[in-house]
Design a protein around this motif. Structure first.
Motif, PDB file in Angstrom:
ATOM      1  N   GLU A  31       0.826  -1.202   0.000  1.00  0.00           N
ATOM      2  CA  GLU A  31       0.000   0.000   0.000  1.00  0.00           C
ATOM      3  C   GLU A  31       0.864   1.257   0.000  1.00  0.00           C
ATOM      4  O   GLU A  31       0.617   2.201  -0.731  1.00  0.00           O
ATOM      5  CB  GLU A  31      -0.867   0.044   1.263  1.00  0.00           C
ATOM      6  CG  GLU A  31      -1.996  -0.963   1.256  1.00  0.00           C
ATOM      7  CD  GLU A  31      -3.054  -0.611   0.237  1.00  0.00           C
ATOM      8  OE1 GLU A  31      -2.933   0.421  -0.443  1.00  0.00           O
ATOM      9  OE2 GLU A  31      -4.009  -1.375   0.107  1.00  0.00           O
ATOM     10  N   TYR A  72       2.606   2.151  -3.266  1.00  0.00           N
ATOM     11  CA  TYR A  72       1.679   2.675  -4.270  1.00  0.00           C
ATOM     12  C   TYR A  72       1.217   4.092  -3.944  1.00  0.00           C
ATOM     13  O   TYR A  72       1.057   4.926  -4.817  1.00  0.00           O
ATOM     14  CB  TYR A  72       0.469   1.751  -4.385  1.00  0.00           C
ATOM     15  CG  TYR A  72      -0.540   2.243  -5.410  1.00  0.00           C
ATOM     16  CD1 TYR A  72      -0.196   2.326  -6.753  1.00  0.00           C
ATOM     17  CD2 TYR A  72      -1.823   2.630  -5.035  1.00  0.00           C
ATOM     18  CE1 TYR A  72      -1.106   2.774  -7.695  1.00  0.00           C
ATOM     19  CE2 TYR A  72      -2.740   3.079  -5.968  1.00  0.00           C
ATOM     20  CZ  TYR A  72      -2.371   3.145  -7.305  1.00  0.00           C
ATOM     21  OH  TYR A  72      -3.264   3.594  -8.230  1.00  0.00           O
ATOM     22  N   GLU A  73       1.020   4.369  -2.672  1.00  0.00           N
ATOM     23  CA  GLU A  73       0.430   5.652  -2.283  1.00  0.00           C
ATOM     24  C   GLU A  73       1.428   6.806  -2.213  1.00  0.00           C
ATOM     25  O   GLU A  73       1.044   7.956  -2.284  1.00  0.00           O
ATOM     26  CB  GLU A  73      -0.256   5.525  -0.900  1.00  0.00           C
ATOM     27  CG  GLU A  73      -1.483   4.626  -0.910  1.00  0.00           C
ATOM     28  CD  GLU A  73      -2.668   5.223  -1.666  1.00  0.00           C
ATOM     29  OE1 GLU A  73      -2.733   6.459  -1.793  1.00  0.00           O
ATOM     30  OE2 GLU A  73      -3.505   4.451  -2.144  1.00  0.00           O
ATOM     31  N   LYS A  92       1.165  -1.315 -12.893  1.00  0.00           N
ATOM     32  CA  LYS A  92       0.346  -0.226 -12.376  1.00  0.00           C
ATOM     33  C   LYS A  92       1.190   0.722 -11.515  1.00  0.00           C
ATOM     34  O   LYS A  92       0.914   1.915 -11.425  1.00  0.00           O
ATOM     35  CB  LYS A  92      -0.791  -0.845 -11.551  1.00  0.00           C
ATOM     36  CG  LYS A  92      -1.741   0.130 -10.929  1.00  0.00           C
ATOM     37  CD  LYS A  92      -2.973   0.361 -11.773  1.00  0.00           C
ATOM     38  CE  LYS A  92      -3.923   1.264 -11.039  1.00  0.00           C
ATOM     39  NZ  LYS A  92      -5.313   1.001 -11.212  1.00  0.00           N
ATOM     40  N   LEU A  93       2.236   0.172 -10.903  1.00  0.00           N
ATOM     41  CA  LEU A  93       3.109   0.990 -10.046  1.00  0.00           C
ATOM     42  C   LEU A  93       3.833   2.041 -10.860  1.00  0.00           C
ATOM     43  O   LEU A  93       4.066   3.152 -10.415  1.00  0.00           O
ATOM     44  CB  LEU A  93       4.182   0.105  -9.411  1.00  0.00           C
ATOM     45  CG  LEU A  93       4.014  -0.355  -7.984  1.00  0.00           C
ATOM     46  CD1 LEU A  93       5.290  -1.007  -7.521  1.00  0.00           C
ATOM     47  CD2 LEU A  93       3.634   0.782  -7.066  1.00  0.00           C
ATOM     48  N   LYS A 121      -0.554   7.702 -11.643  1.00  0.00           N
ATOM     49  CA  LYS A 121      -1.829   7.389 -10.994  1.00  0.00           C
ATOM     50  C   LYS A 121      -2.939   8.297 -11.508  1.00  0.00           C
ATOM     51  O   LYS A 121      -2.698   9.430 -11.868  1.00  0.00           O
ATOM     52  CB  LYS A 121      -1.703   7.566  -9.478  1.00  0.00           C
ATOM     53  CG  LYS A 121      -1.089   6.370  -8.841  1.00  0.00           C
ATOM     54  CD  LYS A 121      -1.318   6.281  -7.365  1.00  0.00           C
ATOM     55  CE  LYS A 121      -1.363   7.597  -6.663  1.00  0.00           C
ATOM     56  NZ  LYS A 121      -1.130   7.492  -5.244  1.00  0.00           N
ATOM     57  N   HIS A 139       5.597   8.939  -9.193  1.00  0.00           N
ATOM     58  CA  HIS A 139       6.241   7.742  -8.664  1.00  0.00           C
ATOM     59  C   HIS A 139       7.697   7.609  -9.069  1.00  0.00           C
ATOM     60  O   HIS A 139       8.023   7.737 -10.237  1.00  0.00           O
ATOM     61  CB  HIS A 139       5.523   6.515  -9.243  1.00  0.00           C
ATOM     62  CG  HIS A 139       4.334   6.123  -8.444  1.00  0.00           C
ATOM     63  ND1 HIS A 139       3.117   5.852  -8.998  1.00  0.00           N
ATOM     64  CD2 HIS A 139       4.164   5.942  -7.130  1.00  0.00           C
ATOM     65  CE1 HIS A 139       2.262   5.539  -8.061  1.00  0.00           C
ATOM     66  NE2 HIS A 139       2.864   5.580  -6.914  1.00  0.00           N
ATOM     67  N   PHE A 194      -3.491  -1.196  -5.015  1.00  0.00           N
ATOM     68  CA  PHE A 194      -3.284  -0.353  -6.192  1.00  0.00           C
ATOM     69  C   PHE A 194      -4.613  -0.015  -6.852  1.00  0.00           C
ATOM     70  O   PHE A 194      -4.713   0.020  -8.079  1.00  0.00           O
ATOM     71  CB  PHE A 194      -2.374  -1.055  -7.205  1.00  0.00           C
ATOM     72  CG  PHE A 194      -1.039  -1.463  -6.653  1.00  0.00           C
ATOM     73  CD1 PHE A 194      -0.694  -1.188  -5.334  1.00  0.00           C
ATOM     74  CD2 PHE A 194      -0.117  -2.133  -7.436  1.00  0.00           C
ATOM     75  CE1 PHE A 194       0.541  -1.564  -4.825  1.00  0.00           C
ATOM     76  CE2 PHE A 194       1.119  -2.518  -6.931  1.00  0.00           C
ATOM     77  CZ  PHE A 194       1.434  -2.232  -5.628  1.00  0.00           C
TER      78      PHE A 194
END
Length: 475
Positions: free
Chosen positions: A134, A137-138, A169-170, A174, A226, A390
């Motif tokens: 988590e 991703y955040e 997805k990382l 986002k 990211h 995610f």
């Protein structure tokens, strides 16, 4: 649950925290799967709803099982007929007492982390479970070096295939921020300081809910989304403070920019803390997040009592949640399930199981007190967990990672990049487990197929054919 069973008895809840965790927005998704939020509420909420519940806000100093009483930190003594220990677990910190190593387990430590992050340029995350996933991703605007001991991310929850599906997805940017969570939070600001000075090391918090990072602004100092570098199959070898590192004359690496031209330069920047990994790489960072799992919090109860303790450090409980000490039960992270489990269930220290075990323990305590017998609760028939990683819905069923099946199993996969990932674990033509990522709508069908152990060998690969409506087929 106890208060409902025994409306005329006194039910004492002894807790070291001024807030309690309440399950809200509970939704029964299918026979075994359930979804809910966990939110903090003042303990008066509980007392107002059930006049026979009394909340005692104090830590436990000692348990005297022979006298059937507990001594609390405030010096009082409470006698019990039946006792259930639900003391949870505490984070396994990679090193104790280092100001640059943070463990995240409860809402207070999550807030502390957020404060540190606003000033951070680079952090390192150690661990490969739900909280690490988590976080990675955040977190935005901060370089993240993620060190995991496995080959693939999220090893507790996924196989390498699912990890690959999620990793894409990382790296992607986002989508716009989700709508803010409307939810009251009760913090323990004023109280916290005095608790920490009492030498408790500040580890009094209550565990995080499944959506703990909602509403926390996890943004570092830099203006990008990211930047993540994953170091696989390694662990922490040594942690140096700035001065120790300078004396050691070792060199640290810059953040890996381009995998093709990895020029071995050294990092010019001076960092407050340096981490040496077992793969010989050294990175400097602002702080380290230790998200390496938990250990059952059994210490306060051991002295003078003869508990059987499981290999994972939990209090052993039988199929009625009873410990080896008479009239004492245990539920949630603090206990170790020591009955012969169903072939498609395993214990994992998760919110869903904590809720099921607590509920079932209350039923067992009632049955023992009123002298009637009850069967094992249905929720222990099949391991079932639904969560979000995610921003994808993730459903885990049965032996979803082929746990304990040896090499005698086969996997079937269906994957649409960026949309869904479906994996089924089969053994002798029977479905033993499944991982569903995305909106697959297969959870109920698969749950039934695992529970009724129907022989599916005649279907072969068709089982996952997207053009076949399985739900209809097995109705």
């Amino acid at each position: 649950k106890l208060a409902i069973h025994f409306p005329s008895e006194d039910i004492l809840l002894v807790t070291a925290s001024p807030v309690i965790k309440a399950v809200t927005n509970f939704k029964q998704v299918s026979k075994v799967l359930e979804e809910f939020d966990v939110e903090e509420q003042p303990n008066t909420m509980l007392e107002n709803r059930f006049p026979n519940i009394k909340v005692i806000e104090s830590g436990v100093k000692q348990l005297k099982s022979k006298e059937h009483c507990i001594l609390t930190g405030d010096g009082s003594q409470h006698v019990y007929k039946k006792l259930c220990l639900c003391a949870g677990a505490k984070p396994k910190l990679i090193c104790e007492g280092n100001p640059y190593v943070l463990g995240i387990r409860d809402t207070d430590s999550a807030q502390e982390f957020q404060k540190q992050l606003t000033k951070a340029k680079r952090i390192m995350i150690i661990g490969n479970g739900g909280i690490a996933l988590e976080l990675v991703y955040e977190i935005e605007g901060c370089e993240v070096i993620w060190a995991i001991k496995d080959k693939a991310i999220g090893n507790t929850f996924f196989d390498a295939g699912a990890a690959e599906f999620l990793t894409s997805k990382l790296i992607a940017e986002k989508p716009e921020a989700k709508i803010a969570h409307k939810r009251t939070r009760y913090t323990t600001e004023g109280r916290k300081k005095e608790l920490q000075t009492k030498g408790s090391g500040g580890n009094m918090g209550s565990a995080l809910g499944p959506d703990w990072h909602e509403g926390l602004n996890l943004k570092g100092t830099k203006e990008f989304s990211h930047k993540i570098h994953i170091e696989t199959t390694c662990e922490v070898k040594k942690i140096y403070l700035q001065e120790e590192f300078r004396i050691s004359k070792k060199k640290s690496l810059p953040f890996p920019r381009d995998h093709h031209k990895q020029s071995v330069t050294t990092d010019e920047e001076v960092w407050p803390v340096y981490v040496e990994l077992t793969n010989e790489k050294i990175y400097g960072c602002n702080f380290v997040v230790s998200a390496t799992g938990v250990t059952p919090n059994i210490e306060p109860f051991l002295s003078g009592n003869n508990f059987d303790v499981g290999e994972d450090g939990g209090l052993k409980v039988d199929d009625h949640m009873h410990t080896s000490v008479s009239d004492i039960y245990a539920a949630g992270d603090v206990c170790t399930a020591s009955w012969q489990p169903s072939p498609v269930w395993q214990q994992m220290r998760l919110w869903t199981q904590a809720r099921q075990m607590g509920w079932y323990a209350a039923k067992c305590m009632a049955a023992a007190t009123l002298e009637y017998s009850i069967d094992m609760d249905f929720s222990f028939e099949l391991f079932a967990h639904v969560t979000k990683f995610f921003n994808y819905k993730v459903v885990l069923l049965g032996k979803y990672n082929a746990q304990g099946l040896g090499s005698d199993h086969e996997l079937m996969l269906r994957c649409t990049k960026g949309q869904e990932y479906v994996k089924v674990v089969m053994q002798n033509g029977r479905m033993m487990g499944a991982v569903l990522i995305g909106e697959t709508d297969l959870e109920e069908t698969f749950e039934n197929l695992i529970l009724n152990q129907m022989d599916l060998s005649s279907y072969g690969e068709d089982l996952l054919d997207p053009n076949i409506d399985l739900e209809d087929y097995f109705d």
